[in-house]
Design a protein around this motif. Structure first.
Motif, PDB file in Angstrom:
ATOM      1  N   TRP A   1     -23.035  33.016 -19.332  1.00 59.59           N
ATOM      2  CA  TRP A   1     -23.993  33.771 -18.522  1.00 59.59           C
ATOM      3  C   TRP A   1     -23.936  33.488 -17.030  1.00 59.59           C
TER       4      TRP A   1
ATOM      5  N   ALA B   1     -24.617  35.916 -13.000  1.00 56.22           N
ATOM      6  CA  ALA B   1     -25.710  35.544 -12.096  1.00 56.22           C
ATOM      7  C   ALA B   1     -25.217  35.538 -10.651  1.00 56.22           C
TER       8      ALA B   1
ATOM      9  N   ALA C   1     -24.839  38.994  -9.374  1.00 59.16           N
ATOM     10  CA  ALA C   1     -26.123  39.670  -9.166  1.00 59.16           C
ATOM     11  C   ALA C   1     -26.743  39.329  -7.815  1.00 59.16           C
TER      12      ALA C   1
ATOM     13  N   THR D   1     -30.917  30.594  -6.595  1.00 62.33           N
ATOM     14  CA  THR D   1     -31.853  30.089  -7.602  1.00 62.33           C
ATOM     15  C   THR D   1     -32.524  31.243  -8.356  1.00 62.33           C
ATOM     16  N   ALA D   2     -32.967  32.260  -7.619  1.00 67.71           N
ATOM     17  CA  ALA D   2     -33.615  33.410  -8.261  1.00 67.71           C
ATOM     18  C   ALA D   2     -32.644  34.134  -9.193  1.00 67.71           C
ATOM     19  N   ALA D   3     -31.400  34.295  -8.748  1.00 63.60           N
ATOM     20  CA  ALA D   3     -30.412  34.999  -9.570  1.00 63.60           C
ATOM     21  C   ALA D   3     -30.093  34.203 -10.833  1.00 63.60           C
TER      22      ALA D   3
ATOM     23  N   GLN E   1     -32.123  32.024 -12.323  1.00 63.02           N
ATOM     24  CA  GLN E   1     -33.305  32.096 -13.191  1.00 63.02           C
ATOM     25  C   GLN E   1     -33.348  33.414 -13.959  1.00 63.02           C
ATOM     26  N   ASP E   2     -33.066  34.517 -13.260  1.00 64.61           N
ATOM     27  CA  ASP E   2     -33.091  35.827 -13.913  1.00 64.61           C
ATOM     28  C   ASP E   2     -32.052  35.905 -15.031  1.00 64.61           C
ATOM     29  N   ALA E   3     -30.830  35.460 -14.724  1.00 63.93           N
ATOM     30  CA  ALA E   3     -29.760  35.542 -15.720  1.00 63.93           C
ATOM     31  C   ALA E   3     -30.059  34.637 -16.915  1.00 63.93           C
TER      32      ALA E   3
ATOM     33  N   ALA F   1     -33.000  33.730 -17.991  1.00 69.63           N
ATOM     34  CA  ALA F   1     -34.131  34.265 -18.767  1.00 69.63           C
ATOM     35  C   ALA F   1     -33.639  35.260 -19.813  1.00 69.63           C
ATOM     36  N   VAL F   2     -32.583  35.983 -19.480  1.00 70.98           N
ATOM     37  CA  VAL F   2     -32.023  36.960 -20.417  1.00 70.98           C
ATOM     38  C   VAL F   2     -31.107  36.277 -21.437  1.00 70.98           C
TER      39      VAL F   2
ATOM     40  N   SER G   1     -36.029  30.734 -24.872  1.00 70.08           N
ATOM     41  CA  SER G   1     -37.122  30.074 -24.165  1.00 70.08           C
ATOM     42  C   SER G   1     -37.672  28.900 -24.967  1.00 70.08           C
TER      43      SER G   1
END
Lengths: 316, 316
Positions: free
Chosen positions: A108, A112, A115, A302-304, A306-308, A310-311, A315
């Motif tokens: 993954w 990221a 993205a 960091t945001a990218a 986290q998003d990748a 999460a998918v 969790s």
């Protein structure tokens, strides 16, 4: 204490490139000029900063400066980009060094980075494929700015957050004669309760075919075998330090191994792999560790990530 | 001079496992028993054989014995298999350590191992993913018995033969706006004569998007850029030490890079990658280096590697 930025830059280049010659080429200096700057910096600090080995390496004291150099370089580049509307950033280093564990890199992580998008299209990366022990050392000594790692312990000067868990399934080629219950093979039932009887055939296979192991530090297969059979066993091992190679070797019948569900799924669906013990798995929590640094590029990364995550990750 | 095989076995286990504790576990001994055997062997040889570092490492003198231990272990196991018709080989080490360059491991090498077939189904492997410089050292010091490497120089005590050449193509995502001539994109014409005009657009792209580089030793991209543009350039670099990751990163638009044709082909066919300069490529000759050792397993492995290479690599 004031440091000469030119000296610091020469020092950082030697550590990153691994030799005085390569650093000189990158900085368009002579090797002797690089050497003089390093000596001046060492004299200023009263300590040896670079071990003159092959490759050249930072000493304990040098690691502190290498990290400082990386932080200054990123902040400087971002400030200039902001001031000039991007016109003057091209010549500056905007390379972010990151350590990533092999299985994240194979599944993954690269999407990221992609993205991050247009705004960061000039950013480059220095990716190191590292296991978790090494990642903490790389963060501490400033070799990387961020890491995807299974190590939850916070490295000094870094922020840590949980990304989720990577699920590993024990898989092998059906040609090896492993014979899990047919009704379970192609149905994914993570919470299915299993009985000892259900496990028997797959568990027997654990000891009869070679076990694929990434490297000497990879204990996943041993943990799974112990979980399923209830005892530690001495199993024949093939070491194979490649994530994609693991899946391919399992499909080719070279052994069984623990594979991230993302990589196992297509092969389970097309029947080239079967689960040894359907319904049993290991979940490995992953963390994102990064320098505490007020950098827009690091924040966007960091945001990218986290998003990748999460998918792609669980969790649980 | 006679050597105590039990001492030699303990020594080899320490070098392979990297610690006295791990060696003790493997041999079902106490760490103190392992330590005594190593000391006895060192006393016998009059030299330090193991550096007590983490991981424990063989000294120069130790490398000679490590190689001897590996050779004895394989020959012993093969002799016993022959004498007992295979009944008594299960408990013996029949693990062959091999160094393989990353791109071979990602393409044609694992099928070669699988092709060894039924007769060698109990053989396991210790695969190291190494660049060529390191492979020669691993062969010399006895850490591996064979290697796939781009290094033609014969290592002492080894046989070397040419396997063929791996062809690398310069590829990138079409989304990056790289625009090779459409008529060429999906047609493979290795011997097509090219004009400067044909190269222009792809060659321009070389400097405008990041260059994907495997690691600091990977000069393929620089060589290609110099071949096509006629000059050395300072290009923005993303380091990515993963063969499959290279293809994925190129498809994601993270940069351009040199990819083995075997991995590039599916992506070129489905349009997720385009060649930057169609018709231009780099061929890298690969060699099989192996210990001079009269071992049936090593001979069978050599034959399987030759067969797979003959199909996968170019003879040119």
């Amino acid at each position: 204490m004031e440091l000469d930025i030119a000296h610091l830059t020469a020092f950082a280049a030697v550590v990153e490139e691994g030799s005085f010659d390569a650093a000189a080429r990158r900085l368009h200096l002579t090797p002797s000029a690089v050497s003089q700057r390093i000596k001046a910096l060492e004299s200023r600090m009263g300590q040896i900063l670079v071990r003159r080995t092959k490759p050249a390496q930072a000493t304990e004291a040098g690691h502190v400066l290498a990290r400082l150099a990386g932080q200054i370089s990123l902040l400087e580049s971002e400030a200039l980009t902001e001031l000039t509307g991007g016109r003057e950033s091209a010549g500056l280093a905007r390379q972010i060094p990151i350590a990533v564990n092999a299985d994240s890199l194979a599944t993954w992580f690269l999407p990221a980075l992609a993205a991050l998008g247009e705004h960061y299209s000039r950013l480059t990366f220095d990716i190191r494929q590292e296991d978790q022990d090494h990642s903490a050392a790389l963060l501490r000594d400033g070799s990387v700015m961020a890491a995807v790692t299974a190590e939850p312990q916070v490295v000094q000067g870094c922020r840590t957050e949980r990304l989720g868990a990577m699920r590993y399934l024990a898989v092998a080629s059906p040609a090896l004669g492993v014979d899990p219950l047919p009704m379970i093979t192609n149905t994914y039932q993570p919470h299915r309760s299993t009985s000892v009887h259900d496990h028997r055939k797959g568990a027997d296979a654990l000891g009869s075919i070679p076990m694929l192991v990434f490297n000497r530090k990879d204990a996943l297969q041993d943990r799974f075998a112990e979980m399923v059979t209830g005892s530690r066993q001495e199993l024949p091992v093939t070491y194979l330090p490649s994530s994609r190679g693991f899946v391919e070797a399992a499909q080719l019948g070279l052994g069984w191994g623990m594979v991230p569900e993302q990589m196992a799924r297509p092969a389970l669906d097309d029947g080239s792999l079967v689960e040894l013990v359907p319904g049993r798995h290991l979940d490995v929590p992953l963390f994102w560790q990064r320098w505490r640094l007020d950098s827009p590029a690091l924040a966007a990364l960091t945001a990218a990530v986290q998003d990748a995550a999460a998918v792609a990750l669980r969790s649980g």
